[in-house]
Enzyme design. Structure first.
Site, PDB file in Angstrom:
ATOM      1  N   ARG A  80       8.060  -0.063 -18.518  1.00  0.00           N
ATOM      2  CA  ARG A  80       8.118  -0.817 -17.402  1.00  0.00           C
ATOM      3  C   ARG A  80       8.401  -2.239 -17.909  1.00  0.00           C
ATOM      4  NH1 ARG A  80       4.602   2.251 -13.555  1.00  0.00           N
ATOM      5  NH2 ARG A  80       4.806   0.877 -11.438  1.00  0.00           N
TER       6      ARG A  80
ATOM      7  N   ARG B 147       4.363  -5.929  -6.215  1.00  0.00           N
ATOM      8  CA  ARG B 147       4.866  -5.072  -7.019  1.00  0.00           C
ATOM      9  C   ARG B 147       6.553  -4.846  -7.198  1.00  0.00           C
ATOM     10  NH1 ARG B 147       2.541   0.100  -4.250  1.00  0.00           N
ATOM     11  NH2 ARG B 147       3.540   1.308  -6.017  1.00  0.00           N
TER      12      ARG B 147
ATOM     13  N   LYS C  58      10.661   8.391  -7.687  1.00  0.00           N
ATOM     14  CA  LYS C  58      10.621   9.007  -8.983  1.00  0.00           C
ATOM     15  C   LYS C  58       9.447   9.999  -9.273  1.00  0.00           C
ATOM     16  CE  LYS C  58       9.903   4.577 -11.218  1.00  0.00           C
ATOM     17  NZ  LYS C  58       8.203   4.583 -10.390  1.00  0.00           N
TER      18      LYS C  58
ATOM     19  N   ARG D 135      -2.941   5.109  -1.301  1.00  0.00           N
ATOM     20  CA  ARG D 135      -3.217   4.271  -2.259  1.00  0.00           C
ATOM     21  C   ARG D 135      -3.527   2.854  -1.979  1.00  0.00           C
ATOM     22  NH1 ARG D 135       1.381   5.061  -6.882  1.00  0.00           N
ATOM     23  NH2 ARG D 135       1.021   2.935  -7.007  1.00  0.00           N
TER      24      ARG D 135
ATOM     25  N   ARG E 249       3.593   6.283   2.360  1.00  0.00           N
ATOM     26  CA  ARG E 249       3.312   7.320   1.436  1.00  0.00           C
ATOM     27  C   ARG E 249       1.642   7.655   1.612  1.00  0.00           C
ATOM     28  NH1 ARG E 249       4.816   5.759  -4.685  1.00  0.00           N
ATOM     29  NH2 ARG E 249       3.464   4.234  -4.624  1.00  0.00           N
TER      30      ARG E 249
HETATM   31  P1  AMP Z   1       2.667   3.394 -10.158  1.00  0.00           P
HETATM   32  O1  AMP Z   1       1.614   4.498  -9.779  1.00  0.00           O
HETATM   33  O2  AMP Z   1       3.708   3.881 -11.083  1.00  0.00           O
HETATM   34  O3  AMP Z   1       3.348   2.769  -8.967  1.00  0.00           O
HETATM   35  O4  AMP Z   1       1.784   2.284 -10.691  1.00  0.00           O
HETATM   36  C1  AMP Z   1       0.728   1.437 -10.133  1.00  0.00           C
HETATM   37  C2  AMP Z   1       0.290   0.252 -10.766  1.00  0.00           C
HETATM   38  O5  AMP Z   1      -0.198   0.773 -12.345  1.00  0.00           O
HETATM   39  C3  AMP Z   1       1.380  -0.692 -11.210  1.00  0.00           C
HETATM   40  O6  AMP Z   1       1.483  -1.441 -10.215  1.00  0.00           O
HETATM   41  C4  AMP Z   1       0.825  -1.360 -12.439  1.00  0.00           C
HETATM   42  O7  AMP Z   1      -0.305  -2.167 -11.975  1.00  0.00           O
HETATM   43  C5  AMP Z   1       0.217  -0.155 -13.219  1.00  0.00           C
HETATM   44  N1  AMP Z   1       0.869   0.648 -14.258  1.00  0.00           N
HETATM   45  C6  AMP Z   1       1.532   1.671 -14.011  1.00  0.00           C
HETATM   46  N2  AMP Z   1       2.285   2.093 -15.066  1.00  0.00           N
HETATM   47  C7  AMP Z   1       2.090   0.821 -16.048  1.00  0.00           C
HETATM   48  C8  AMP Z   1       2.916   0.365 -17.110  1.00  0.00           C
HETATM   49  N3  AMP Z   1       3.803   1.247 -17.725  1.00  0.00           N
HETATM   50  N4  AMP Z   1       2.700  -0.635 -17.647  1.00  0.00           N
HETATM   51  C9  AMP Z   1       1.714  -1.521 -16.899  1.00  0.00           C
HETATM   52  N5  AMP Z   1       1.178  -1.404 -15.843  1.00  0.00           N
HETATM   53  C10 AMP Z   1       1.391  -0.124 -15.179  1.00  0.00           C
END
Ligand code: AMP
Length: 224
Positions: free
Chosen positions: A90, A177, A15, A166, A133
């Site tokens: 989320r 996750r 996404k 990352r 990634r």
């Molecule tokens: P992402 O980059 O979307 O994979 O997010 C990486 C991490 O950031 C996630 O595993 C969460 O720990 C945190 N995170 C991102 N978006 C949210 C959200 N909407 N609510 C809570 N934690 C978030």
């Protein structure tokens, strides 16, 4: 067109790549909570200090923290006529919080304008995608070493800076996750289905094929 798109799907479903493309196509801001939180960590803000522990454990950052980040971002002028939310909401409590934020802001975008897109993909392919990634720390462009490698090894095609991996894209944190996704985020599919505004895309295809499906699904050519 006044529209708020939200994208749902497990970590590694693609996404991030598609929302970047869509933001450019529609000239709408791309709001990615993961990147906003990582930026706070890099800058050493209070939000970053709180977020880090949760991100490192593959858990969701507490509601009050992400809601504050989102609300402040949605108040900005470039969000007046629409935006693309990537990674928020989320959880059910975040979806309800988004509704409240939109009510409170009382701007052009109402909760009825939300269009949810679900990226459907089998779990098996996801770990491989995540550990391969890489991204550009300067422009945010996302690569995959197996399916979408940079032209020069380890360098961004556009900025020529070193790509980074990352910290939470390791196999161990990825598994945590996925657990968080199953427990917290999946119930949102029913929430937005019941509201009649969830659309599903087969995300187990090439970037181009997913992009074409996305354009068809949101009937972009008729709405832009
Ligand atoms: P992402 O980059 O979307 O994979 O997010 C990486 C991490 O950031 C996630 O595993 C969460 O720990 C945190 N995170 C991102 N978006 C949210 C959200 N909407 N609510 C809570 N934690 C978030």
């Amino acid at each position: 067109m006044t529209k708020a798109f939200i994208f749902l799907g497990p970590p590694g479903c693609g996404k991030g790549t598609q929302t970047e493309l869509l933001a450019k196509e529609l000239k709408l801001p791309h709001i990615d909570t993961g990147s906003l939180l990582r930026k706070n960590i890099k800058e050493g803000t209070n939000i970053g200090l709180i977020a880090k522990g949760f991100i490192d454990k593959g858990q969701l950052v507490p509601l009050n923290v992400v809601s504050t980040v989102i609300k402040n971002r949605l108040k900005e002028a470039d969000c007046s006529f629409g935006y693309i939310l990537d990674g928020f909401p989320r959880s059910l409590e975040q979806a309800l919080s988004l509704d409240n934020i939109l009510d409170e802001l009382n701007g052009n975008i109402k909760k009825e304008d939300i269009e949810a897109i679900y990226f459907d993909i089998p779990n098996e392919v996801l770990v491989e995608r995540l550990v391969n990634r890489r991204s550009c720390p300067k422009c945010g462009k996302i690569y995959n070493l197996l399916t979408n490698a940079p032209k020069n090894e380890g360098k961004c095609d556009d900025c020529n800076v070193d790509l980074i991996q990352r910290k939470d894209d390791t196999k161990e944190t990825a598994m945590l996750r996925f657990e968080t996704y199953e427990k917290e985020t999946k119930p949102l599919l029913e929430f937005y289905t019941n509201r009649g505004n969830l659309k599903k895309i087969n995300a187990d295809q090439s970037i181009n094929a997913v992009w074409n499906d996305l354009l068809k699904t949101i009937k972009i050519k008729e709405t832009v």
